[in-house]
Scaffold this motif. Sequence first.
Motif, PDB file in Angstrom:
ATOM      1  N   PRO A 387       0.789  -1.234   0.000  1.00 48.31           N
ATOM      2  CA  PRO A 387       0.000   0.000   0.000  1.00 48.31           C
ATOM      3  C   PRO A 387       0.823   1.288   0.000  1.00 48.31           C
ATOM      4  CG  PRO A 387      -0.986  -1.578   1.493  1.00 48.31           C
ATOM      5  CD  PRO A 387       0.329  -2.168   1.051  1.00 48.31           C
ATOM      6  N   PHE A 388       2.021   1.259   0.578  1.00 45.13           N
ATOM      7  CA  PHE A 388       2.774   2.505   0.700  1.00 45.13           C
ATOM      8  C   PHE A 388       3.446   2.906  -0.612  1.00 45.13           C
ATOM      9  CE2 PHE A 388       1.795   1.410   4.937  1.00 45.13           C
ATOM     10  CZ  PHE A 388       1.657   2.620   5.589  1.00 45.13           C
ATOM     11  N   ALA A 389       3.822   1.930  -1.421  1.00 45.78           N
ATOM     12  CA  ALA A 389       4.246   2.247  -2.785  1.00 45.78           C
ATOM     13  C   ALA A 389       3.024   2.607  -3.623  1.00 45.78           C
ATOM     14  CB  ALA A 389       4.977   1.053  -3.396  1.00 45.78           C
ATOM     15  N   PHE A 390       1.946   1.875  -3.422  1.00 43.35           N
ATOM     16  CA  PHE A 390       0.687   2.079  -4.149  1.00 43.35           C
ATOM     17  C   PHE A 390       0.187   3.520  -3.989  1.00 43.35           C
ATOM     18  CE2 PHE A 390      -4.054   1.094  -4.306  1.00 43.35           C
ATOM     19  CZ  PHE A 390      -4.087   0.810  -5.660  1.00 43.35           C
ATOM     20  N   MET A 391       0.210   4.029  -2.761  1.00 44.93           N
ATOM     21  CA  MET A 391      -0.289   5.374  -2.492  1.00 44.93           C
ATOM     22  C   MET A 391       0.602   6.441  -3.131  1.00 44.93           C
ATOM     23  SD  MET A 391      -1.825   5.127   1.404  1.00 44.93           S
ATOM     24  CE  MET A 391      -0.451   4.237   2.147  1.00 44.93           C
ATOM     25  N   ALA A 392       1.921   6.228  -3.128  1.00 49.30           N
ATOM     26  CA  ALA A 392       2.822   7.187  -3.769  1.00 49.30           C
ATOM     27  C   ALA A 392       2.649   7.185  -5.284  1.00 49.30           C
ATOM     28  CB  ALA A 392       4.267   6.859  -3.406  1.00 49.30           C
ATOM     29  N   GLU A 393       2.390   6.021  -5.844  1.00 44.45           N
ATOM     30  CA  GLU A 393       2.267   5.878  -7.302  1.00 44.45           C
ATOM     31  C   GLU A 393       0.959   6.447  -7.851  1.00 44.45           C
ATOM     32  OE1 GLU A 393       4.899   1.722  -7.429  1.00 44.45           O
ATOM     33  OE2 GLU A 393       2.712   1.677  -7.230  1.00 44.45           O
ATOM     34  N   MET A 394       0.034   6.779  -6.984  1.00 42.10           N
ATOM     35  CA  MET A 394      -1.260   7.298  -7.433  1.00 42.10           C
ATOM     36  C   MET A 394      -1.173   8.723  -7.977  1.00 42.10           C
ATOM     37  SD  MET A 394      -3.957   6.128  -4.474  1.00 42.10           S
ATOM     38  CE  MET A 394      -4.472   4.426  -4.228  1.00 42.10           C
ATOM     39  N   PHE A 395      -0.110   9.477  -7.604  1.00 42.67           N
ATOM     40  CA  PHE A 395      -0.111  10.912  -7.846  1.00 42.67           C
ATOM     41  C   PHE A 395       1.140  11.371  -8.605  1.00 42.67           C
ATOM     42  CE2 PHE A 395      -2.054   9.998  -3.650  1.00 42.67           C
ATOM     43  CZ  PHE A 395      -3.382  10.274  -3.986  1.00 42.67           C
ATOM     44  N   PRO A 396       1.044  12.500  -9.350  1.00 35.23           N
ATOM     45  CA  PRO A 396       2.212  13.043 -10.056  1.00 35.23           C
ATOM     46  C   PRO A 396       3.193  13.708  -9.095  1.00 35.23           C
ATOM     47  CG  PRO A 396       0.315  14.467 -10.376  1.00 35.23           C
ATOM     48  CD  PRO A 396      -0.188  13.245  -9.667  1.00 35.23           C
ATOM     49  N   THR A 397       4.428  13.875  -9.547  1.00 31.20           N
ATOM     50  CA  THR A 397       5.514  14.316  -8.679  1.00 31.20           C
ATOM     51  C   THR A 397       5.271  15.670  -8.043  1.00 31.20           C
ATOM     52  OG1 THR A 397       7.069  13.045 -10.020  1.00 31.20           O
ATOM     53  CG2 THR A 397       8.005  14.724  -8.587  1.00 31.20           C
ATOM     54  N   ASN A 398       4.724  16.629  -8.796  1.00 33.51           N
ATOM     55  CA  ASN A 398       4.654  17.999  -8.276  1.00 33.51           C
ATOM     56  C   ASN A 398       3.587  18.204  -7.204  1.00 33.51           C
ATOM     57  OD1 ASN A 398       2.509  17.740 -10.037  1.00 33.51           O
ATOM     58  ND2 ASN A 398       2.776  19.748 -10.979  1.00 33.51           N
ATOM     59  N   VAL A 399       2.692  17.217  -6.989  1.00 35.27           N
ATOM     60  CA  VAL A 399       1.727  17.313  -5.888  1.00 35.27           C
ATOM     61  C   VAL A 399       1.698  16.020  -5.069  1.00 35.27           C
ATOM     62  CG1 VAL A 399       0.231  19.026  -6.987  1.00 35.27           C
ATOM     63  CG2 VAL A 399      -0.171  16.588  -7.421  1.00 35.27           C
ATOM     64  N   ARG A 400       2.687  15.175  -5.236  1.00 31.62           N
ATOM     65  CA  ARG A 400       2.655  13.841  -4.614  1.00 31.62           C
ATOM     66  C   ARG A 400       2.607  13.913  -3.096  1.00 31.62           C
ATOM     67  NH1 ARG A 400       6.581  11.222  -7.408  1.00 31.62           N
ATOM     68  NH2 ARG A 400       4.943  10.503  -8.824  1.00 31.62           N
ATOM     69  N   VAL A 401       3.462  14.715  -2.485  1.00 34.27           N
ATOM     70  CA  VAL A 401       3.499  14.758  -1.018  1.00 34.27           C
ATOM     71  C   VAL A 401       2.202  15.346  -0.471  1.00 34.27           C
ATOM     72  CG1 VAL A 401       4.768  15.524   1.013  1.00 34.27           C
ATOM     73  CG2 VAL A 401       6.005  15.008  -1.078  1.00 34.27           C
ATOM     74  N   SER A 402       1.666  16.372  -1.124  1.00 38.21           N
ATOM     75  CA  SER A 402       0.418  16.987  -0.662  1.00 38.21           C
ATOM     76  C   SER A 402      -0.745  16.007  -0.742  1.00 38.21           C
ATOM     77  CB  SER A 402       0.112  18.235  -1.496  1.00 38.21           C
ATOM     78  OG  SER A 402       1.107  19.212  -1.333  1.00 38.21           O
ATOM     79  N   CYS A 403      -0.892  15.337  -1.874  1.00 39.36           N
ATOM     80  CA  CYS A 403      -1.977  14.365  -2.037  1.00 39.36           C
ATOM     81  C   CYS A 403      -1.850  13.217  -1.041  1.00 39.36           C
ATOM     82  CB  CYS A 403      -1.974  13.814  -3.464  1.00 39.36           C
ATOM     83  SG  CYS A 403      -2.457  14.976  -4.742  1.00 39.36           S
TER      84      CYS A 403
END
Length: 464
Positions: A387-403
């Motif tokens: 899940p922790f790779a899965f959640m990071a892979e859901m979003f693009p780089t420029n908003v990844r940490v925020s999402c």
Amino acid sequence: MAGVRKEAPTVATTNRDAHVAADGKPISPGAVSESAEAGVKKDIHAAKRPIVAACIGNGIEWMDYAMYGYLAPVLGASFFPSEDATTQLLTAFATFALAFVIRPFGGLLFGPMGDRIGRKKTLAVIIILMSGATFLIGCLPTYAAIGVAAPVLLILLRLLQGLSAGGETGTAYTFLAEYAPEKRRGFFTSFGNVSAFIGALLGSSLVTVGFFALGDAGMESWGWRIPFMIAGPLGLVGLYLRLRIQDTPEFQVIEAKRELEKAPVRAAVRTHWKGMIRCGLVGALHGVGFYTVLTYLPSFLSDIATIGSVAAFIGSSVALIAAIIVLPLAGQLSDRIGRRPLIIATCCAYIVLSFPIFYMLSTGNLIISLAALALLGVIFGSYASAPFAFMAEMFPTNVRVSCYSLGYNVFAALLSGPTAFIAVYLVDKTGSDTSPAFYVMFVAVLALVSTLLSRETADKPLSQ
């Protein structure tokens, strides 16, 4: 580009149509992008040092955060004295859950910071806040010394811990995913939770040694302070390590190409709100498992199953050790078969096996309880990988940490944080020691549905 902050890249300075390299010679903007993007082609050897450094800091961070759960019964007596033991424990766990209320605000603060100034700098700020708050908890006078001011101060420090934890997960696991080689993101990202569980195990060990060496009376009198005060020097070690690593290749690329998002939270909510909900529901089941093992079960085994404080902490350690062994194997498996199949399988395991596990724990038999905890650890560890790779892979780089930070922490506050409180409440109201299993099963169903509605991400480049 609308909504994107235009900044001078760190690898070169802008001079109309040309960029100037460090040696003063002009280079084209395309060359800057190509040079930065070359850093995304990561190999295992290049990734090891920053991943190890980040994991050590992450372990220290979660050791600090988890120790409150281990010491909840003692803290309840010291800061929330009551003639009724259940009320006392509920109050201590309510304070634990209160830290989750502020975690979304931590995500709101540190998520955009991670997307704008970088993952590395944000992680450094986070560990200062967590370690400082944990150290100060160890210095607090108790209710007997200063009255109602004692629980007020404890709550304030728990809120600071919650603010820090709200930034740690999204930032740290984004950092790990962005440094990991593309075909091994599940494996490398899993070491984030390996380090978190080792940190929690270290906290458990400190508390267990304290009870063994000082006895219940000694720990309740003053010994509970020692684990919290150790957080100070360990936090400085974590800060040193985090300051010595470079930021992630993906972040360096968008920084060099001047694609940093000016308002990452607004962009996240406007464009990725559905993904954030799925992210939060997937992450919530991990939180429920984590705080069942680390917060509720030590008190349950000690006070309700009556196997004793030391045996209860040993039991939680068995679950953590089983999870640590399984974690990297499950992460590696998710790189081969995909994130979704593994997440779906472990959700089903939680749904089917939670009741039998709680039934075994309620017997009061030490051997049966240890077997149940080992089984829970295997499920818990398997779910803590993909899940922790899965959640990071859901979003693009420029908003990844925020999402990641906002989605994960909103549902952590709603579903994960109250786990121990809900478990104690259910047992008290129903009279059934197995009743907390139904809450675990409920959250597992939510995570399962969320995963079924999500697409596979393991086979996609992180930038997509």
